[in-house]
Design a protein around this motif. Structure first.
Motif, PDB file in Angstrom:
ATOM      1  N   ALA A   3      44.388  57.675  13.344  1.00  0.00           N
ATOM      2  CA  ALA A   3      44.052  57.444  14.651  1.00  0.00           C
ATOM      3  C   ALA A   3      42.273  57.700  13.559  1.00  0.00           C
ATOM      4  CB  ALA A   3      44.474  58.420  15.320  1.00  0.00           C
ATOM      5  N   GLU A   4      41.393  57.191  14.812  1.00  0.00           N
ATOM      6  CA  GLU A   4      40.251  57.515  14.611  1.00  0.00           C
ATOM      7  C   GLU A   4      40.017  58.341  15.448  1.00  0.00           C
ATOM      8  OE1 GLU A   4      36.155  54.996  13.560  1.00  0.00           O
ATOM      9  OE2 GLU A   4      37.877  54.138  13.567  1.00  0.00           O
ATOM     10  N   HIS A   5      39.072  59.292  15.992  1.00  0.00           N
ATOM     11  CA  HIS A   5      38.596  59.631  16.935  1.00  0.00           C
ATOM     12  C   HIS A   5      36.816  59.947  17.126  1.00  0.00           C
ATOM     13  CE1 HIS A   5      42.923  61.544  18.646  1.00  0.00           C
ATOM     14  NE2 HIS A   5      42.822  61.127  16.983  1.00  0.00           N
ATOM     15  N   GLN A   6      36.108  59.686  18.250  1.00  0.00           N
ATOM     16  CA  GLN A   6      34.763  60.260  18.269  1.00  0.00           C
ATOM     17  C   GLN A   6      34.759  60.073  19.330  1.00  0.00           C
ATOM     18  OE1 GLN A   6      32.471  57.034  16.657  1.00  0.00           O
ATOM     19  NE2 GLN A   6      30.970  57.090  17.957  1.00  0.00           N
ATOM     20  N   ALA A   7      34.112  61.566  19.504  1.00  0.00           N
ATOM     21  CA  ALA A   7      33.170  62.046  20.894  1.00  0.00           C
ATOM     22  C   ALA A   7      32.058  61.055  21.585  1.00  0.00           C
ATOM     23  CB  ALA A   7      33.657  63.617  20.538  1.00  0.00           C
ATOM     24  N   GLU A   8      31.213  61.326  20.576  1.00  0.00           N
ATOM     25  CA  GLU A   8      30.315  60.626  20.968  1.00  0.00           C
ATOM     26  C   GLU A   8      29.862  59.556  21.943  1.00  0.00           C
ATOM     27  OE1 GLU A   8      30.642  60.980  17.564  1.00  0.00           O
ATOM     28  OE2 GLU A   8      29.396  62.312  16.902  1.00  0.00           O
ATOM     29  N   ARG A 213      28.564  47.992  28.937  1.00  0.00           N
ATOM     30  CA  ARG A 213      30.087  47.664  29.628  1.00  0.00           C
ATOM     31  C   ARG A 213      29.973  47.632  31.236  1.00  0.00           C
ATOM     32  NH1 ARG A 213      34.669  52.729  29.548  1.00  0.00           N
ATOM     33  NH2 ARG A 213      33.344  53.341  31.703  1.00  0.00           N
ATOM     34  N   TYR A 214      31.316  46.387  31.145  1.00  0.00           N
ATOM     35  CA  TYR A 214      32.099  45.221  32.364  1.00  0.00           C
ATOM     36  C   TYR A 214      33.407  45.934  31.506  1.00  0.00           C
ATOM     37  CZ  TYR A 214      27.616  43.506  32.834  1.00  0.00           C
ATOM     38  OH  TYR A 214      26.467  43.193  33.504  1.00  0.00           O
ATOM     39  N   MET A 215      33.715  45.598  33.249  1.00  0.00           N
ATOM     40  CA  MET A 215      35.435  45.262  33.216  1.00  0.00           C
ATOM     41  C   MET A 215      35.859  43.968  33.725  1.00  0.00           C
ATOM     42  SD  MET A 215      35.764  49.019  32.979  1.00  0.00           S
ATOM     43  CE  MET A 215      38.107  48.705  33.684  1.00  0.00           C
ATOM     44  N   GLN A 216      36.934  43.425  32.776  1.00  0.00           N
ATOM     45  CA  GLN A 216      37.459  42.319  32.901  1.00  0.00           C
ATOM     46  C   GLN A 216      38.908  42.508  33.635  1.00  0.00           C
ATOM     47  OE1 GLN A 216      38.448  38.704  29.596  1.00  0.00           O
ATOM     48  NE2 GLN A 216      36.630  38.539  30.238  1.00  0.00           N
ATOM     49  N   CYS A 217      38.759  41.187  34.203  1.00  0.00           N
ATOM     50  CA  CYS A 217      40.015  41.286  35.227  1.00  0.00           C
ATOM     51  C   CYS A 217      41.024  40.748  35.061  1.00  0.00           C
ATOM     52  CB  CYS A 217      39.742  40.695  36.777  1.00  0.00           C
ATOM     53  SG  CYS A 217      41.035  40.161  38.107  1.00  0.00           S
ATOM     54  N   SER A 218      42.221  40.998  34.962  1.00  0.00           N
ATOM     55  CA  SER A 218      43.452  40.216  34.338  1.00  0.00           C
ATOM     56  C   SER A 218      43.626  39.194  35.339  1.00  0.00           C
ATOM     57  CB  SER A 218      44.787  41.766  33.911  1.00  0.00           C
ATOM     58  OG  SER A 218      45.092  41.861  35.432  1.00  0.00           O
ATOM     59  N   ILE A 219      43.682  39.188  36.197  1.00  0.00           N
ATOM     60  CA  ILE A 219      43.630  37.648  36.696  1.00  0.00           C
ATOM     61  C   ILE A 219      42.758  36.637  36.967  1.00  0.00           C
ATOM     62  CG2 ILE A 219      44.853  37.029  38.857  1.00  0.00           C
ATOM     63  CD1 ILE A 219      46.749  38.056  37.281  1.00  0.00           C
ATOM     64  N   GLU A 227      29.889  52.296  34.372  1.00  0.00           N
ATOM     65  CA  GLU A 227      28.868  52.933  33.735  1.00  0.00           C
ATOM     66  C   GLU A 227      29.125  53.249  31.664  1.00  0.00           C
ATOM     67  OE1 GLU A 227      27.351  52.905  37.367  1.00  0.00           O
ATOM     68  OE2 GLU A 227      29.403  53.025  36.543  1.00  0.00           O
ATOM     69  N   ARG A 228      29.143  53.218  31.065  1.00  0.00           N
ATOM     70  CA  ARG A 228      29.035  54.005  29.739  1.00  0.00           C
ATOM     71  C   ARG A 228      29.742  55.920  29.887  1.00  0.00           C
ATOM     72  NH1 ARG A 228      24.473  54.714  25.919  1.00  0.00           N
ATOM     73  NH2 ARG A 228      22.903  55.941  27.630  1.00  0.00           N
ATOM     74  N   ALA A 229      30.017  56.126  29.087  1.00  0.00           N
ATOM     75  CA  ALA A 229      30.977  57.563  29.156  1.00  0.00           C
ATOM     76  C   ALA A 229      31.230  57.910  30.404  1.00  0.00           C
ATOM     77  CB  ALA A 229      30.014  58.470  28.512  1.00  0.00           C
ATOM     78  N   ARG A 230      32.137  57.320  31.406  1.00  0.00           N
ATOM     79  CA  ARG A 230      32.474  57.503  32.641  1.00  0.00           C
ATOM     80  C   ARG A 230      33.842  57.204  32.774  1.00  0.00           C
ATOM     81  NH1 ARG A 230      31.312  53.959  37.939  1.00  0.00           N
ATOM     82  NH2 ARG A 230      31.679  55.873  39.124  1.00  0.00           N
ATOM     83  N   CYS A 231      34.901  57.630  33.280  1.00  0.00           N
ATOM     84  CA  CYS A 231      35.910  57.691  32.712  1.00  0.00           C
ATOM     85  C   CYS A 231      36.124  55.920  34.593  1.00  0.00           C
ATOM     86  CB  CYS A 231      36.857  58.390  33.775  1.00  0.00           C
ATOM     87  SG  CYS A 231      38.743  58.257  34.217  1.00  0.00           S
ATOM     88  N   THR A 232      36.705  54.730  34.455  1.00  0.00           N
ATOM     89  CA  THR A 232      36.849  53.681  34.487  1.00  0.00           C
ATOM     90  C   THR A 232      38.206  54.458  35.902  1.00  0.00           C
ATOM     91  OG1 THR A 232      39.086  52.644  33.602  1.00  0.00           O
ATOM     92  CG2 THR A 232      36.654  52.609  32.875  1.00  0.00           C
ATOM     93  N   THR A 233      39.050  55.328  35.803  1.00  0.00           N
ATOM     94  CA  THR A 233      40.320  55.722  37.162  1.00  0.00           C
ATOM     95  C   THR A 233      39.431  57.025  37.664  1.00  0.00           C
ATOM     96  OG1 THR A 233      41.531  55.006  35.445  1.00  0.00           O
ATOM     97  CG2 THR A 233      42.288  56.133  37.286  1.00  0.00           C
ATOM     98  N   CYS A 234      39.104  57.326  37.175  1.00  0.00           N
ATOM     99  CA  CYS A 234      38.784  58.712  38.262  1.00  0.00           C
ATOM    100  C   CYS A 234      36.550  58.882  38.080  1.00  0.00           C
ATOM    101  CB  CYS A 234      39.764  59.852  37.723  1.00  0.00           C
ATOM    102  SG  CYS A 234      38.854  60.249  36.625  1.00  0.00           S
ATOM    103  N   PHE A 235      36.050  58.382  37.568  1.00  0.00           N
ATOM    104  CA  PHE A 235      34.987  58.053  37.285  1.00  0.00           C
ATOM    105  C   PHE A 235      33.652  59.842  36.707  1.00  0.00           C
ATOM    106  CE2 PHE A 235      35.684  56.024  41.132  1.00  0.00           C
ATOM    107  CZ  PHE A 235      36.314  55.069  40.580  1.00  0.00           C
ATOM    108  N   GLU A 236      35.125  60.575  35.652  1.00  0.00           N
ATOM    109  CA  GLU A 236      34.756  61.793  35.718  1.00  0.00           C
ATOM    110  C   GLU A 236      34.084  61.610  34.728  1.00  0.00           C
ATOM    111  OE1 GLU A 236      34.124  64.776  36.750  1.00  0.00           O
ATOM    112  OE2 GLU A 236      35.381  64.380  38.543  1.00  0.00           O
ATOM    113  N   THR A 237      33.269  62.904  34.028  1.00  0.00           N
ATOM    114  CA  THR A 237      32.245  62.271  32.334  1.00  0.00           C
ATOM    115  C   THR A 237      32.785  63.479  31.448  1.00  0.00           C
ATOM    116  OG1 THR A 237      30.106  63.258  33.608  1.00  0.00           O
ATOM    117  CG2 THR A 237      30.879  61.339  33.780  1.00  0.00           C
TER     118      THR A 237
END
Length: 313
Positions: A3-8, A213-219, A227-237
């Protein structure tokens, strides 16, 4: 691998500057061809997954052939989309159109294009799929479009049905009269064109979208800004972490990391086209299955995206 972790938070820039990046980008009709090339390359690089990725490459190439050769009978007037586009609703909703688009014809054409290029096991699966009646096929499609994992009886058919659905929806999405507006609130978690979950997020390249950053649709493969550094589910940072894999040589085998959120206990992969310009959201997600396994073993969090070619019980 380790595993490789990075917080930045260096995973994509926000729109800004003289050229404003588009917030929704419709898919190109050459996407399946590009995906097939990427999967062939990944099958050579990831030797332990060569057979799986090689079959996926042939499936993507078959999608390209069907998209180029077959014309859909579903041809709504452009005005039919105006109301949805004006009110921020997905104009190609998978829930509304799954019985209207002629994806079953795409599936038959896909089987024709694929059958002679796969082994006996896959040929038998294709034969069994051909024998299913339209209602049985619709039930499998509904499971895919609801981002389900399916029962043991239908699970093997789901990637093939998903491939046909992707052809049908990408065909329609690529010719929408205009991209939808950016969704608001929790609607940003699903595709603004068809309402499906993303397969992964992409750090894009190019003059207008460099490091955005973009999300790509599965269908339908449409992309929407996130936005970067923002959860794509709950939007918390505040509770994000980034996890990747390293080979024995200390290098990353793939331009992929997972963005995990401690607030909602979910994760989504980030595929870096700024590191490998040929990277593809679905392809690199498949090839980085080891990252999913590592996260499942180490953390009690769930995946917030959906890859319909990666169905597991």
């Amino acid at each position: 691998m380790t595993a490789e972790h990075q917080a930045e938070h260096d995973y994509g820039a926000a729109p800004g500057g003289v050229v404003e990046p588009p917030v929704v980008v419709l898919p190109e009709r050459r996407l399946f061809s590009h995906r097939a090339r990427r999967l062939r390359d990944l099958s050579r690089r990831m030797r332990s997954m060569a057979d799986f990725l090689g079959f996926a490459a042939r499936l993507a190439q078959a999608q390209h052939q069907v998209l180029q050769k077959r014309t859909s009978t579903f041809a709504p007037d452009n005005e039919a989309f105006d109301l949805a586009l004006e009110h921020g609703m997905p104009p190609l909703s998978v829930q509304s159109l799954q019985n209207d688009l002629d994806w079953q014809e795409d599936m038959d054409a896909l089987c024709d294009a694929l059958e002679l290029n796969v082994g006996p096991t896959q040929q038998q699966l294709i034969h069994q799929l051909r024998q299913l009646d339209p209602e049985a096929r619709r039930k499998i499609a509904a499971e895919v479009l609801n981002a389900g994992s399916g029962t043991e009886e239908i699970r093997a058919f789901m990637p093939l049905v998903a491939a046909a659905l992707q052809v049908a929806w990408l065909r329609q999405c690529s010719v929408l009269p205009r991209p939808p507006k950016r969704a608001e609130g929790t609607a940003q978690t699903v595709c603004p064109c068809c309402g499906s979950l993303p397969v992964a997020s992409l750090i894009q390249v190019g003059r207008e979208r460099s490091r955005v950053r973009y999300m790509q649709c599965s269908i339908c493969a449409a992309e929407w800004y996130m936005e970067r550094a923002r959860c794509t589910t709950c939007f918390e940072t505040g509770k994000l972490d980034y996890i990747g894999l390293e080979g024995e040589d200390g290098k990353r085998p793939l331009p992929v990391r997972a963005e995990t959120c401690g607030a909602c206990q979910s994760y989504v992969k980030i595929v870096h086209r700024d590191l490998e310009v040929d990277a593809d959201a679905l392809s690199d997600d498949l090839a980085s299955l080891g990252l999913d396994i590592m996260i499942a073993n180490e953390r009690d969090i769930g995946r917030s995206s959906y890859n319909p070619w990666l169905i597991a019980g």
